[in-house]
Design a protein around this motif. Sequence first.
Motif, PDB file in Angstrom:
ATOM      1  N   THR A   1       0.812  -1.214   0.000  1.00  8.76           N
ATOM      2  CA  THR A   1       0.000   0.000   0.000  1.00  8.76           C
ATOM      3  C   THR A   1       0.850   1.271   0.000  1.00  8.76           C
ATOM      4  O   THR A   1       1.882   1.332   0.669  1.00  8.76           O
ATOM      5  N   LEU A   2       0.391   2.248  -0.756  1.00  6.17           N
ATOM      6  CA  LEU A   2       1.038   3.546  -0.882  1.00  6.17           C
ATOM      7  C   LEU A   2       0.223   4.556  -0.083  1.00  6.17           C
ATOM      8  O   LEU A   2      -0.975   4.397   0.066  1.00  6.17           O
ATOM      9  N   PHE A   3       0.865   5.575   0.415  1.00  6.51           N
ATOM     10  CA  PHE A   3       0.251   6.683   1.189  1.00  6.51           C
ATOM     11  C   PHE A   3       0.038   6.310   2.667  1.00  6.51           C
ATOM     12  O   PHE A   3      -0.150   5.163   3.016  1.00  6.51           O
ATOM     13  N   LYS A   4       0.050   7.356   3.481  1.00  9.21           N
ATOM     14  CA  LYS A   4      -0.047   7.188   4.942  1.00  9.21           C
ATOM     15  C   LYS A   4      -1.428   7.623   5.447  1.00  9.21           C
ATOM     16  O   LYS A   4      -2.189   8.264   4.753  1.00  9.21           O
ATOM     17  N   LEU A   5      -1.668   7.264   6.712  1.00  8.46           N
ATOM     18  CA  LEU A   5      -2.947   7.610   7.344  1.00  8.46           C
ATOM     19  C   LEU A   5      -3.040   9.117   7.574  1.00  8.46           C
ATOM     20  O   LEU A   5      -2.098   9.737   8.047  1.00  8.46           O
ATOM     21  N   SER A   6      -4.194   9.710   7.196  1.00  7.94           N
ATOM     22  CA  SER A   6      -4.387  11.124   7.524  1.00  7.94           C
ATOM     23  C   SER A   6      -5.700  11.289   8.282  1.00  7.94           C
ATOM     24  O   SER A   6      -6.646  10.547   8.065  1.00  7.94           O
ATOM     25  N   GLY A   7      -5.745  12.271   9.172  1.00  9.14           N
ATOM     26  CA  GLY A   7      -6.937  12.481   9.999  1.00  9.14           C
ATOM     27  C   GLY A   7      -6.883  11.625  11.250  1.00  9.14           C
ATOM     28  O   GLY A   7      -5.985  10.799  11.423  1.00  9.14           O
ATOM     29  N   THR A   8      -7.874  11.835  12.116  1.00  5.80           N
ATOM     30  CA  THR A   8      -7.894  11.081  13.369  1.00  5.80           C
ATOM     31  C   THR A   8      -9.284  10.494  13.601  1.00  5.80           C
ATOM     32  O   THR A   8     -10.255  10.905  12.962  1.00  5.80           O
ATOM     33  N   GLY A   9      -9.347   9.561  14.515  1.00  7.17           N
ATOM     34  CA  GLY A   9     -10.630   8.985  14.925  1.00  7.17           C
ATOM     35  C   GLY A   9     -11.308   8.220  13.801  1.00  7.17           C
ATOM     36  O   GLY A   9     -10.661   7.715  12.885  1.00  7.17           O
ATOM     37  N   SER A  10     -12.634   8.191  13.853  1.00 11.57           N
ATOM     38  CA  SER A  10     -13.384   7.337  12.923  1.00 11.57           C
ATOM     39  C   SER A  10     -13.316   7.843  11.484  1.00 11.57           C
ATOM     40  O   SER A  10     -13.630   7.108  10.551  1.00 11.57           O
ATOM     41  N   LYS A  11     -12.917   9.109  11.286  1.00 13.94           N
ATOM     42  CA  LYS A  11     -12.851   9.629   9.916  1.00 13.94           C
ATOM     43  C   LYS A  11     -11.440   9.548   9.326  1.00 13.94           C
ATOM     44  O   LYS A  11     -11.196  10.058   8.231  1.00 13.94           O
ATOM     45  N   ALA A  12     -10.515   8.930  10.057  1.00 13.88           N
ATOM     46  CA  ALA A  12      -9.149   8.806   9.548  1.00 13.88           C
ATOM     47  C   ALA A  12      -9.137   7.910   8.312  1.00 13.88           C
ATOM     48  O   ALA A  12      -9.773   6.868   8.280  1.00 13.88           O
ATOM     49  N   VAL A  13      -8.470   8.363   7.280  1.00 17.82           N
ATOM     50  CA  VAL A  13      -8.356   7.557   6.068  1.00 17.82           C
ATOM     51  C   VAL A  13      -6.928   7.618   5.535  1.00 17.82           C
ATOM     52  O   VAL A  13      -6.219   8.605   5.734  1.00 17.82           O
ATOM     53  N   TYR A  14      -6.540   6.561   4.848  1.00 16.47           N
ATOM     54  CA  TYR A  14      -5.243   6.554   4.193  1.00 16.47           C
ATOM     55  C   TYR A  14      -5.402   7.237   2.846  1.00 16.47           C
ATOM     56  O   TYR A  14      -5.750   6.619   1.853  1.00 16.47           O
ATOM     57  N   THR A  15      -5.203   8.526   2.832  1.00 10.39           N
ATOM     58  CA  THR A  15      -5.335   9.227   1.566  1.00 10.39           C
ATOM     59  C   THR A  15      -4.524  10.514   1.623  1.00 10.39           C
ATOM     60  O   THR A  15      -4.031  10.911   2.674  1.00 10.39           O
ATOM     61  N   VAL A  16      -4.391  11.150   0.486  1.00 12.28           N
ATOM     62  CA  VAL A  16      -3.658  12.401   0.362  1.00 12.28           C
ATOM     63  C   VAL A  16      -4.561  13.314  -0.453  1.00 12.28           C
ATOM     64  O   VAL A  16      -5.301  12.847  -1.317  1.00 12.28           O
ATOM     65  N   GLU A  17      -4.522  14.610  -0.175  1.00  9.73           N
ATOM     66  CA  GLU A  17      -5.405  15.531  -0.906  1.00  9.73           C
ATOM     67  C   GLU A  17      -5.080  15.489  -2.409  1.00  9.73           C
ATOM     68  O   GLU A  17      -3.949  15.147  -2.794  1.00  9.73           O
ATOM     69  N   PRO A  18      -6.054  15.834  -3.276  1.00 10.75           N
ATOM     70  CA  PRO A  18      -5.787  15.782  -4.714  1.00 10.75           C
ATOM     71  C   PRO A  18      -4.523  16.566  -5.081  1.00 10.75           C
ATOM     72  O   PRO A  18      -4.334  17.689  -4.634  1.00 10.75           O
ATOM     73  N   GLY A  19      -3.668  15.953  -5.847  1.00  4.79           N
ATOM     74  CA  GLY A  19      -2.424  16.599  -6.275  1.00  4.79           C
ATOM     75  C   GLY A  19      -1.249  16.315  -5.358  1.00  4.79           C
ATOM     76  O   GLY A  19      -0.097  16.514  -5.738  1.00  4.79           O
ATOM     77  N   GLY A  20      -1.530  15.850  -4.130  1.00  6.51           N
ATOM     78  CA  GLY A  20      -0.444  15.467  -3.228  1.00  6.51           C
ATOM     79  C   GLY A  20       0.289  14.258  -3.808  1.00  6.51           C
ATOM     80  O   GLY A  20      -0.320  13.445  -4.497  1.00  6.51           O
ATOM     81  N   PHE A  21       1.588  14.164  -3.558  1.00  2.02           N
ATOM     82  CA  PHE A  21       2.295  13.049  -4.183  1.00  2.02           C
ATOM     83  C   PHE A  21       3.430  12.541  -3.304  1.00  2.02           C
ATOM     84  O   PHE A  21       3.826  13.191  -2.329  1.00  2.02           O
ATOM     85  N   SER A  22       3.920  11.384  -3.619  1.00  4.08           N
ATOM     86  CA  SER A  22       5.118  10.857  -2.974  1.00  4.08           C
ATOM     87  C   SER A  22       6.042  10.287  -4.047  1.00  4.08           C
ATOM     88  O   SER A  22       5.591   9.861  -5.104  1.00  4.08           O
ATOM     89  N   GLU A  23       7.349  10.372  -3.753  1.00  2.94           N
ATOM     90  CA  GLU A  23       8.358   9.882  -4.705  1.00  2.94           C
ATOM     91  C   GLU A  23       8.729   8.456  -4.324  1.00  2.94           C
ATOM     92  O   GLU A  23       8.855   8.140  -3.142  1.00  2.94           O
ATOM     93  N   HIS A  24       8.905   7.622  -5.302  1.00  2.00           N
ATOM     94  CA  HIS A  24       9.270   6.218  -5.036  1.00  2.00           C
ATOM     95  C   HIS A  24      10.346   5.758  -6.009  1.00  2.00           C
ATOM     96  O   HIS A  24      10.402   6.242  -7.141  1.00  2.00           O
ATOM     97  N   ARG A  25      11.160   4.838  -5.553  1.00  2.00           N
ATOM     98  CA  ARG A  25      12.066   4.146  -6.472  1.00  2.00           C
ATOM     99  C   ARG A  25      11.697   2.673  -6.427  1.00  2.00           C
ATOM    100  O   ARG A  25      11.816   2.012  -5.398  1.00  2.00           O
ATOM    101  N   PHE A  26      11.174   2.180  -7.561  1.00  2.00           N
ATOM    102  CA  PHE A  26      10.795   0.772  -7.657  1.00  2.00           C
ATOM    103  C   PHE A  26      11.742   0.091  -8.645  1.00  2.00           C
ATOM    104  O   PHE A  26      11.809   0.491  -9.812  1.00  2.00           O
ATOM    105  N   HIS A  27      12.459  -0.914  -8.189  1.00  2.00           N
ATOM    106  CA  HIS A  27      13.385  -1.649  -9.067  1.00  2.00           C
ATOM    107  C   HIS A  27      14.279  -0.690  -9.848  1.00  2.00           C
ATOM    108  O   HIS A  27      14.481  -0.850 -11.059  1.00  2.00           O
ATOM    109  N   GLY A  28      14.770   0.355  -9.176  1.00  2.00           N
ATOM    110  CA  GLY A  28      15.700   1.294  -9.808  1.00  2.00           C
ATOM    111  C   GLY A  28      15.028   2.341 -10.675  1.00  2.00           C
ATOM    112  O   GLY A  28      15.710   3.145 -11.312  1.00  2.00           O
TER     113      GLY A  28
END
Length: 305
Positions: free
Chosen positions: A96-123
């Motif tokens: 899974t990609l992305f981290k948990l955001s928010g707290t309590g029962s409304k916490a979801v693993y998501t990022v606001e539209p346009g938010g991004f993360s950099e990854h290196r997969f197999h080089g």
Amino acid sequence: MVDAGPGEDAWNLGLDALLASQALLPRLIINTHTHADHCGSNSYFIRKYRARVACTPLEALRAKQPIVEPMMIFGAVPPENLMTKFFLFEPFEAITLFKLSGTGSKAVYTVEPGGFSEHRFHGIDVQVVSLPGHTPGHIGVGKDGVLFVGDALIPQAALVTNPIPIYWDASTAIKTLVVLKDFVNKRTYETLICAHGGKLVDPLNDLETVLKRVRDVLQTLVERADEGDMTLDSAMEVLARRWRMNLVAPTEYFLVRSAVLSYLAYLTDLKILRMVVNKSRLQWLPSTKRNSFEEIISQEMVAKG
Ligand SMILES: [Zn+2]
């Protein structure tokens, strides 16, 4: 590989042959989202090459238990004719990609539209970009100025056969379209590739056209609500009439129905419509303290910051 495809034998064999002709081994599949036409082929490449799969946590839920899709779309356990490969695929495990955001029962693993993360997969360096709306955990994959947008954007040509853009969350889908426009304007990404339609020649034109269609769908619903007694069926009828849409398969009907519900939910949250149950009938009526549709929607469709 970004999205493996629908899982049909001919498709799998064709894609496999194409990869072999380029001496490519599918080590990792990044799924923009877990609709069956995008991840149905995963199991073939997992079995044959031990490919791994990555997607966001919200999409991974459906990957593990595809049966939730027809249940979500129907609102209960549906009859057998909705339990088709249009919605179902062989379950798979995903990183899974992305981290948990928010707290309590409304916490979801998501990022606001346009938010991004950099990854290196197999080089290989890629950006995973949050593009939610079509599905809750939809992402794009970017590399060297090219962004694969999956189903976050359908090309304008596709509006002929699918006049109502399909969203689970119209509010977030609009934010995503605005973000994509901003990316192209600022040349963050110059090339957009859609899952259904390929590379766009003039992405801004497609983005403007789809945003206009979303606005027209919303406006049509507001005008219908003003006439009174708007039920979900009458909302669907007015849209079908306006864009000459003729749904015949239950699968298509329920897909479009879920999209229309997302537009109605959006207008309700904006306090333009209100949802009432009157004598056991669900109706959408104009909100009593009516916000101006024109004013709000113009603000919603402009890039922030
Ligand atoms: Zn999709």
